[in-house]
Write a protein that holds these residues in place. Structure first.
Motif, PDB file in Angstrom:
ATOM      1  N   ASP A 232       0.835  -1.213   0.000  1.00  0.00           N
ATOM      2  CA  ASP A 232       0.000   0.000   0.000  1.00  0.00           C
ATOM      3  C   ASP A 232       0.865   1.257   0.000  1.00  0.00           C
ATOM      4  O   ASP A 232       0.420   2.317   0.400  1.00  0.00           O
ATOM      5  CB  ASP A 232      -0.908   0.014   1.234  1.00  0.00           C
ATOM      6  N   THR A 233       2.124   1.151  -0.417  1.00  0.00           N
ATOM      7  CA  THR A 233       3.018   2.304  -0.242  1.00  0.00           C
ATOM      8  C   THR A 233       2.677   3.433  -1.236  1.00  0.00           C
ATOM      9  O   THR A 233       2.817   4.599  -0.903  1.00  0.00           O
ATOM     10  CB  THR A 233       4.507   1.904  -0.336  1.00  0.00           C
TER      11      THR A 233
ATOM     12  N   ASP B 182      -4.546 -10.367   1.093  1.00  0.00           N
ATOM     13  CA  ASP B 182      -3.996  -9.014   0.909  1.00  0.00           C
ATOM     14  C   ASP B 182      -4.865  -8.159  -0.019  1.00  0.00           C
ATOM     15  O   ASP B 182      -4.990  -6.951   0.172  1.00  0.00           O
ATOM     16  CB  ASP B 182      -2.567  -9.067   0.323  1.00  0.00           C
TER      17      ASP B 182
HETATM   18  O1   DC Z   1       6.460  -8.333   1.279  1.00  0.00           O
HETATM   19  P1   DC Z   1       6.267  -9.417   2.352  1.00  0.00           P
HETATM   20  O2   DC Z   1       5.981 -10.759   1.796  1.00  0.00           O
HETATM   21  O3   DC Z   1       7.385  -9.432   3.323  1.00  0.00           O
HETATM   22  O4   DC Z   1       4.954  -8.929   3.137  1.00  0.00           O
HETATM   23  C1   DC Z   1       4.414  -9.690   4.162  1.00  0.00           C
HETATM   24  C2   DC Z   1       2.942  -9.369   4.366  1.00  0.00           C
HETATM   25  O5   DC Z   1       2.823  -8.080   4.973  1.00  0.00           O
HETATM   26  C3   DC Z   1       2.056  -9.343   3.153  1.00  0.00           C
HETATM   27  O6   DC Z   1       1.478 -10.602   2.886  1.00  0.00           O
HETATM   28  C4   DC Z   1       0.989  -8.349   3.512  1.00  0.00           C
HETATM   29  C5   DC Z   1       1.642  -7.452   4.524  1.00  0.00           C
HETATM   30  N1   DC Z   1       1.978  -6.138   4.022  1.00  0.00           N
HETATM   31  C6   DC Z   1       0.990  -5.190   4.016  1.00  0.00           C
HETATM   32  O7   DC Z   1      -0.140  -5.493   4.367  1.00  0.00           O
HETATM   33  N2   DC Z   1       1.268  -3.922   3.641  1.00  0.00           N
HETATM   34  C7   DC Z   1       2.493  -3.583   3.238  1.00  0.00           C
HETATM   35  N3   DC Z   1       2.752  -2.320   2.878  1.00  0.00           N
HETATM   36  C8   DC Z   1       3.533  -4.553   3.228  1.00  0.00           C
HETATM   37  C9   DC Z   1       3.225  -5.834   3.598  1.00  0.00           C
END
Ligand code: DC
Length: 237
Positions: free
Chosen positions: A141-142, A194
Motif C-alpha cells: 500500500d506504499t 492481501d
Molecule cells: O512483502 P512481504 O511478503 O514481506 O509482506 C508480508 C505481508 O505483509 C504481506 O502478505 C501483507 C503485509 N503487508 C501489508 O499489508 N502492507 C504492506 N505495505 C507490506 C506488507
C-alpha cells in the motif's frame, strides 16, 4: 497535464505488488543505484506478527497486539553497500532479520496485517521514515496509502508460476526448502487476503506504472524501472 501544480514528492519511489513479484530484489537495486534509503514495509508487518506469535497472542486480538507493541521499538537498518542482504530488522536490540522470514510468520502475517490499528501505527512510522531521507518504499500500500504523492509509483507483478519460483529461490537463500506446492498455496492464500482485506487492500495505485515482469530478467526489470524513474523526474522538473 499532470504536473503544473502537483505536490509530487520527488524523494520517494514506491514499489507495490503481490508476493513473489520481485519487489525486494528490484527495490534494493534501485535504492543502491540512485543512492536512496530502502524501506521494507513487509518486514515491519512481519516483525509485529513475530511479536504476536512469540507472546502467544491470538492473531486477531488487535487490542492485545497493540498493547504488547508498546514494549517494543522497531528499527530497520539498510546496508546499501550490500543490496543482496535483507534490511536488518531489530525489535528493541534483538536482531530478528531471520526470525521474521520463518514459515510460521509467513503463514500468519496476512492475518495480522488486516488489523487497522496495526496498519495505522505502521503507516505513521513509514511516513516518518520516508520524510527523513529520500527512499524506495516497498510493500502493498506504499503508493496508494503511505505516500500517494510519490514521484514514481510502480506496481510489479508476474504470473503465479514465476512468483512461486522466485519465492522458492528466496527461501532457499534463507536455508529453507519448502516444496513448490506449499509455496504456491501460501502465495495464493496471501494474495487473496492481501487484496480483499477492508483496510488498504493491495491495489494498483493511482498513476502507478504497471510492470509485468513475467519472463524478464532482473536486469531488464531494473533498467525498465530506472527508465520510468528518470522520465518522471524529467516530467516533474
Ligand atoms: O512483502 P512481504 O511478503 O514481506 O509482506 C508480508 C505481508 O505483509 C504481506 O502478505 C501483507 C503485509 N503487508 C501489508 O499489508 N502492507 C504492506 N505495505 C507490506 C506488507
Amino acid at each position: 497535464m499532470k504536473n503544473m501544480e502537483s505536490k509530487t514528492n520527488k524523494n520517494i519511489i514506491t514499489i507495490d505488488g503481490p508476493a513473489g513479484s520481485g519487489k525486494s530484489t528490484i527495490a534494493k537495486l534501485i535504492a543502491k543505484d540512485i543512492g536512496l534509503n530502502y524501506i521494507d514495509t513487509g518486514a515491519m508487518y512481519r516483525a509485529i506478527t513475530l511479536i504476536a506469535l512469540e507472546n502467544n497472542i491470538d492473531l486477531e486480538d488487535e487490542q492485545s497486539i497493540l498493547k504488547k507493541m508498546e514494549d517494543y521499538t522497531i528499527r530497520l537498518d539498510y546496508n546499501a553497500s550490500d543490496p543482496d542482504k535483507y534490511t536488518n530488522i531489530y525489535l528493541n536490540d534483538r536482531d530478528v532479520t531471520m526470525d521474521i522470514r520463518s514459515k510460521e510468520v509467513g503463514e500468519a502475517v496476512s492475518i495480522v496485517s488486516k488489523l487497522s490499528g496495526v496498519r495505522k501505527f505502521l503507516v505513521s512510522l513509514q511516513r516518518k521514515l520516508s520524510s527523513e531521507k529520500a527512499c524506495v518504499l516497498e510493500g502493498r500500500d506504499t503508493g496508494s496509502v503511505v505516500c500517494p504523492d510519490a514521484l514514481c509509483k510502480i506496481y510489479l507483478t508476474a504470473n503465479i508460476d514465476e512468483r512461486v519460483e522466485r519465492r522458492k529461490k528466496q527461501l532457499n537463500d534463507y536455508k529453507q526448502n519448502p516444496d513448490i506446492r506449499q509455496i504456491k498455496e501460501e502465495i495464493e492464500s496471501r494474495d487473496k487476503i492481501d487484496s480483499t482485506r477492508k483496510d488498504s487492500p493491495l491495489i494498483v495505485p493511482e498513476n502507478a506504472h504497471i510492470v509485468d515482469t513475467t519472463g524478464m530478467s532482473v536486469e531488464q526489470v531494473f533498467n525498465k524501472i530506472k527508465d520510468i524513474y528518470y522520465k518522471e523526474l524529467e516530467y516533474n522538473k
